[in-house]
Write a protein that holds these residues in place. Structure first.
Motif, PDB file in Angstrom:
ATOM      1  N   ASN A  56      91.043  98.097 -56.890  1.00 54.34           N
ATOM      2  CA  ASN A  56      92.298  97.706 -56.240  1.00 54.34           C
ATOM      3  C   ASN A  56      93.285  98.866 -56.190  1.00 54.34           C
ATOM      4  O   ASN A  56      93.967  99.076 -55.186  1.00 54.34           O
ATOM      5  N   ALA A  57      93.360  99.632 -57.284  1.00 56.62           N
ATOM      6  CA  ALA A  57      94.288 100.763 -57.328  1.00 56.62           C
ATOM      7  C   ALA A  57      93.894 101.840 -56.319  1.00 56.62           C
ATOM      8  O   ALA A  57      94.753 102.405 -55.627  1.00 56.62           O
ATOM      9  N   MET A  58      92.603 102.123 -56.240  1.00 57.08           N
ATOM     10  CA  MET A  58      92.124 103.142 -55.304  1.00 57.08           C
ATOM     11  C   MET A  58      92.422 102.751 -53.861  1.00 57.08           C
ATOM     12  O   MET A  58      92.962 103.548 -53.076  1.00 57.08           O
ATOM     13  N   THR A  59      92.096 101.522 -53.472  1.00 56.20           N
ATOM     14  CA  THR A  59      92.313 101.104 -52.086  1.00 56.20           C
ATOM     15  C   THR A  59      93.798 101.040 -51.739  1.00 56.20           C
ATOM     16  O   THR A  59      94.202 101.415 -50.622  1.00 56.20           O
ATOM     17  N   THR A 110      91.367 111.553 -33.470  1.00 59.17           N
ATOM     18  CA  THR A 110      90.110 110.892 -33.132  1.00 59.17           C
ATOM     19  C   THR A 110      89.563 110.158 -34.349  1.00 59.17           C
ATOM     20  O   THR A 110      90.010 110.363 -35.479  1.00 59.17           O
ATOM     21  N   SER A 111      88.581 109.319 -34.098  1.00 59.63           N
ATOM     22  CA  SER A 111      87.961 108.572 -35.182  1.00 59.63           C
ATOM     23  C   SER A 111      87.302 109.503 -36.187  1.00 59.63           C
ATOM     24  O   SER A 111      87.369 109.276 -37.404  1.00 59.63           O
ATOM     25  N   ILE A 112      86.669 110.570 -35.694  1.00 62.55           N
ATOM     26  CA  ILE A 112      85.977 111.505 -36.585  1.00 62.55           C
ATOM     27  C   ILE A 112      86.964 112.190 -37.524  1.00 62.55           C
ATOM     28  O   ILE A 112      86.732 112.307 -38.735  1.00 62.55           O
ATOM     29  N   ILE A 113      88.103 112.635 -36.977  1.00 55.81           N
ATOM     30  CA  ILE A 113      89.105 113.313 -37.801  1.00 55.81           C
ATOM     31  C   ILE A 113      89.724 112.336 -38.799  1.00 55.81           C
ATOM     32  O   ILE A 113      89.972 112.682 -39.957  1.00 55.81           O
ATOM     33  N   ALA A 114      89.986 111.100 -38.358  1.00 54.24           N
ATOM     34  CA  ALA A 114      90.591 110.106 -39.246  1.00 54.24           C
ATOM     35  C   ALA A 114      89.659 109.779 -40.413  1.00 54.24           C
ATOM     36  O   ALA A 114      90.101 109.684 -41.565  1.00 54.24           O
ATOM     37  N   ASN A 115      88.374 109.618 -40.141  1.00 52.07           N
ATOM     38  CA  ASN A 115      87.428 109.354 -41.221  1.00 52.07           C
ATOM     39  C   ASN A 115      87.261 110.561 -42.137  1.00 52.07           C
ATOM     40  O   ASN A 115      87.046 110.408 -43.342  1.00 52.07           O
ATOM     41  N   ALA A 116      87.363 111.762 -41.561  1.00 52.04           N
ATOM     42  CA  ALA A 116      87.315 112.971 -42.400  1.00 52.04           C
ATOM     43  C   ALA A 116      88.531 113.026 -43.319  1.00 52.04           C
ATOM     44  O   ALA A 116      88.428 113.448 -44.481  1.00 52.04           O
ATOM     45  N   LYS A 117      89.695 112.590 -42.806  1.00 47.06           N
ATOM     46  CA  LYS A 117      90.899 112.548 -43.631  1.00 47.06           C
ATOM     47  C   LYS A 117      90.732 111.508 -44.742  1.00 47.06           C
ATOM     48  O   LYS A 117      91.158 111.742 -45.893  1.00 47.06           O
ATOM     49  N   LEU A 118      90.127 110.379 -44.424  1.00 43.93           N
ATOM     50  CA  LEU A 118      89.854 109.357 -45.438  1.00 43.93           C
ATOM     51  C   LEU A 118      88.946 109.920 -46.528  1.00 43.93           C
ATOM     52  O   LEU A 118      89.177 109.696 -47.728  1.00 43.93           O
ATOM     53  N   GLN A 119      87.907 110.659 -46.127  1.00 50.54           N
ATOM     54  CA  GLN A 119      87.009 111.273 -47.105  1.00 50.54           C
ATOM     55  C   GLN A 119      87.750 112.286 -47.968  1.00 50.54           C
ATOM     56  O   GLN A 119      87.531 112.376 -49.188  1.00 50.54           O
ATOM     57  N   GLU A 120      88.664 113.043 -47.358  1.00 49.09           N
ATOM     58  CA  GLU A 120      89.439 114.040 -48.097  1.00 49.09           C
ATOM     59  C   GLU A 120      90.334 113.380 -49.156  1.00 49.09           C
ATOM     60  O   GLU A 120      90.395 113.829 -50.305  1.00 49.09           O
ATOM     61  N   ILE A 121      91.018 112.310 -48.769  1.00 50.97           N
ATOM     62  CA  ILE A 121      91.884 111.600 -49.721  1.00 50.97           C
ATOM     63  C   ILE A 121      91.042 110.995 -50.838  1.00 50.97           C
ATOM     64  O   ILE A 121      91.428 111.024 -52.019  1.00 50.97           O
ATOM     65  N   PHE A 122      89.891 110.447 -50.488  1.00 47.33           N
ATOM     66  CA  PHE A 122      89.016 109.857 -51.502  1.00 47.33           C
ATOM     67  C   PHE A 122      88.556 110.909 -52.510  1.00 47.33           C
ATOM     68  O   PHE A 122      88.517 110.650 -53.725  1.00 47.33           O
ATOM     69  N   ASN A 123      88.203 112.109 -52.013  1.00 51.05           N
ATOM     70  CA  ASN A 123      87.768 113.183 -52.922  1.00 51.05           C
ATOM     71  C   ASN A 123      88.888 113.595 -53.866  1.00 51.05           C
ATOM     72  O   ASN A 123      88.631 113.953 -55.027  1.00 51.05           O
ATOM     73  N   ASP A 137      84.631 105.781 -61.126  1.00 52.14           N
ATOM     74  CA  ASP A 137      83.615 104.745 -60.955  1.00 52.14           C
ATOM     75  C   ASP A 137      83.677 104.075 -59.589  1.00 52.14           C
ATOM     76  O   ASP A 137      83.001 103.081 -59.350  1.00 52.14           O
ATOM     77  N   VAL A 138      84.478 104.615 -58.672  1.00 51.32           N
ATOM     78  CA  VAL A 138      84.599 104.060 -57.317  1.00 51.32           C
ATOM     79  C   VAL A 138      83.889 104.995 -56.348  1.00 51.32           C
ATOM     80  O   VAL A 138      84.088 106.219 -56.394  1.00 51.32           O
ATOM     81  N   ASN A 139      83.052 104.472 -55.481  1.00 51.36           N
ATOM     82  CA  ASN A 139      82.414 105.299 -54.456  1.00 51.36           C
ATOM     83  C   ASN A 139      82.685 104.723 -53.077  1.00 51.36           C
ATOM     84  O   ASN A 139      83.126 103.581 -52.930  1.00 51.36           O
ATOM     85  N   LEU A 140      82.424 105.533 -52.066  1.00 53.57           N
ATOM     86  CA  LEU A 140      82.809 105.212 -50.684  1.00 53.57           C
ATOM     87  C   LEU A 140      81.592 105.228 -49.781  1.00 53.57           C
ATOM     88  O   LEU A 140      80.759 106.137 -49.848  1.00 53.57           O
ATOM     89  N   VAL A 141      81.500 104.210 -48.918  1.00 58.16           N
ATOM     90  CA  VAL A 141      80.450 104.129 -47.901  1.00 58.16           C
ATOM     91  C   VAL A 141      81.130 103.875 -46.560  1.00 58.16           C
ATOM     92  O   VAL A 141      81.902 102.924 -46.425  1.00 58.16           O
TER      93      VAL A 141
END
Length: 455
Positions: free
Chosen positions: A61-64, A201-214, A222-226
């Motif tokens: 919950n905290a991560m999301t 674009t969708s690709i850049i937005a998802n890359a930004k999501l991956q960057e924030i997650f990292n 213990d949280v992973n992303l798919v």
């Protein structure tokens, strides 16, 4: 609510224009208003779609929550939301165990009284019309509508006295529990969102999501992303598109080898395919269009068309070499000029058929425009550059072939890059000679006195 588009609007107006106009409407006093396009793919799914998995509910919950906050601040990202589903409001009965013990009441007895009043308890079975029916007893609907009714529910103590629930317990109204979802055997929450394609674009937005997650991963290890939605669909589509491209290139090369009975000439022709990417890239840049999946399908179709110009030039060069009237250098210099009309007419007729569809002349289709535009402008640049590249590539490969032949196999080559056999080294010279009486002509005669040679 749903806004339906007419047939004319579906084929002539982009769905992004609909969304821009809908979002420009002032929401007034509404807390929030979101719009989604129900457009046909590919790709399909939400532009932003990430599923987070963990066995630790608090970290999940905290991560999301933190990702929604940070990703929502990125320009062009809009309407972020999680897939939380809240249950209905709940009333918790909090029992005062000390009072209940004094009155001889247990948690089970209080719970059973409340359950009987609200849900009912089967007390008997009766037969009606030869059918056995359960007989449930519970409060009427009017006595089950408010907290006050629950507080007045009475339960029986050990001495047979009826005690109101409010005597030993208090009620507390709380929000409903979240629906627990699982993905690959772990608790999961999914973040979805839309993008403004004019900004991101969708690709850049998802890359930004991956960057924030990292960045947050060390804090919540213990949280992973798919990824899912449009990102997953795009990945699968591009993978299948790459496989289709490889099969197409192998098929084209095999046909060219069968046609020319050579590996070098098909290599030259295949090298003209990347030349079409020049016009393709420039056209999409100046038209301010994204390189979409449909545009890439057009590039694969372009590969089968653009080789035609190379086939015309290579066939002409081989034909001129077979005639033997000109040296290889002269043939390569003249080839593009002599076959200019044939090459241009072949390509321009194809381009002329693609341009109306690419620019929506007489009607537009959002799915066909990227494909036809990629093929039209790619073929235009590819044809012009092929006229320059093919003679140069032909000369380069012939020089390379001769270099390898000389150094590895000891071959000798003439000025036309043809192999000179050993028999060609023994040159027969026909001479006329004078034996003192008459003139004779003989290719094998050796005169001990060279002065007798007349010619």
């Amino acid at each position: 609510f749903i806004i339906y588009a007419s047939d004319e609007a579906k084929y002539n107006v982009l769905y992004t224009d609909f969304l821009d106009k809908a979002r420009s409407v002032a929401p007034g006093k509404t807390l929030g208003l979101t719009f989604e396009a129900q457009a046909n793919g590919p790709p399909v799914g939400e532009p932003i779609n990430g599923t987070f998995r963990s066995n630790n509910g608090e970290n999940l919950n905290a991560m999301t929550s933190e990702i929604v906050k940070r990703l929502g601040a990125v320009p062009g990202v809009r309407d972020l939301k999680t897939d939380d589903i809240l249950g209905e409001k709940e009333i918790k009965v909090i029992i005062d165990y000390a009072k209940a013990d004094q009155l001889g009441l247990s948690v089970n007895s209080v719970g059973a009284a409340i359950r009987t009043a609200l849900s009912g308890t089967m007390v008997s079975k009766v037969t009606l019309n030869n059918k056995e029916v359960d007989l449930n007893v519970r409060y009427t609907d009017s006595l089950r509508e408010s907290n006050f009714n629950i507080e007045n529910i009475k339960t029986m103590d050990a001495l047979g006295n009826l005690v109101p629930v409010s005597t030993v317990a208090r009620l507390e109204l709380t929000d409903g529990s979240h629906e627990i979802k699982r993905f690959d055997f772990k608790r999961s929450k999914t973040i979805t969102g839309l993008v403004d394609e004019a900004k991101i674009t969708s690709i850049i937005a998802n890359a930004k999501l991956q960057e924030i997650f990292n960045e947050l991963s060390p804090k919540y290890p213990d949280v992973n992303l798919v990824f899912g939605g449009e990102g997953e669909s795009t990945k699968e589509s591009m993978q299948s598109l790459g496989e289709a491209l490889i099969i197409a290139l192998i098929g084209i090369f095999a046909l060219l080898v069968f046609l020319f009975k050579s590996y070098l000439r098909p290599t030259i022709i295949m090298s003209t395919i990347p030349l079409g990417l020049v016009g393709f890239s420039i056209a999409f840049f100046f038209h301010n269009k994204p390189i979409s999946f449909l545009a890439m399908i057009g590039v694969i179709g372009l590969a089968g068309i653009i080789v035609n110009s190379g086939i015309v030039l290579i066939s002409f060069i081989d034909q001129m070499r077979a005639e033997g009237k000109y040296s290889l250098h002269e043939i390569l210099v003249k080839a593009s000029g002599l076959r200019l009309r044939a090459v241009l007419v072949t390509s321009l007729t194809t381009v002329s058929g693609l341009i109306p569809t690419a620019y929506g002349i007489g009607g537009s289709d959002a799915m066909l425009v990227p494909m036809t535009m990629a093929m039209a402008w790619g073929l235009t640049s590819g044809t012009l550059l092929t006229l320059i590249w093919v003679p140069c590539a032909y000369a380069i490969l012939e020089d390379l072939n001769a270099f390898i032949g000389r150094n590895l196999f000891g071959h000798k080559y003439d000025e036309n890059m043809n192999i000179i056999s050993e028999d060609d080294d023994d040159i027969e010279v026909e001479v006329d000679y004078d034996d003192g009486q008459n003139y004779h002509s003989d290719t094998n005669y050796v005169d001990p006195n060279p002065t007798n040679l007349k010619s």
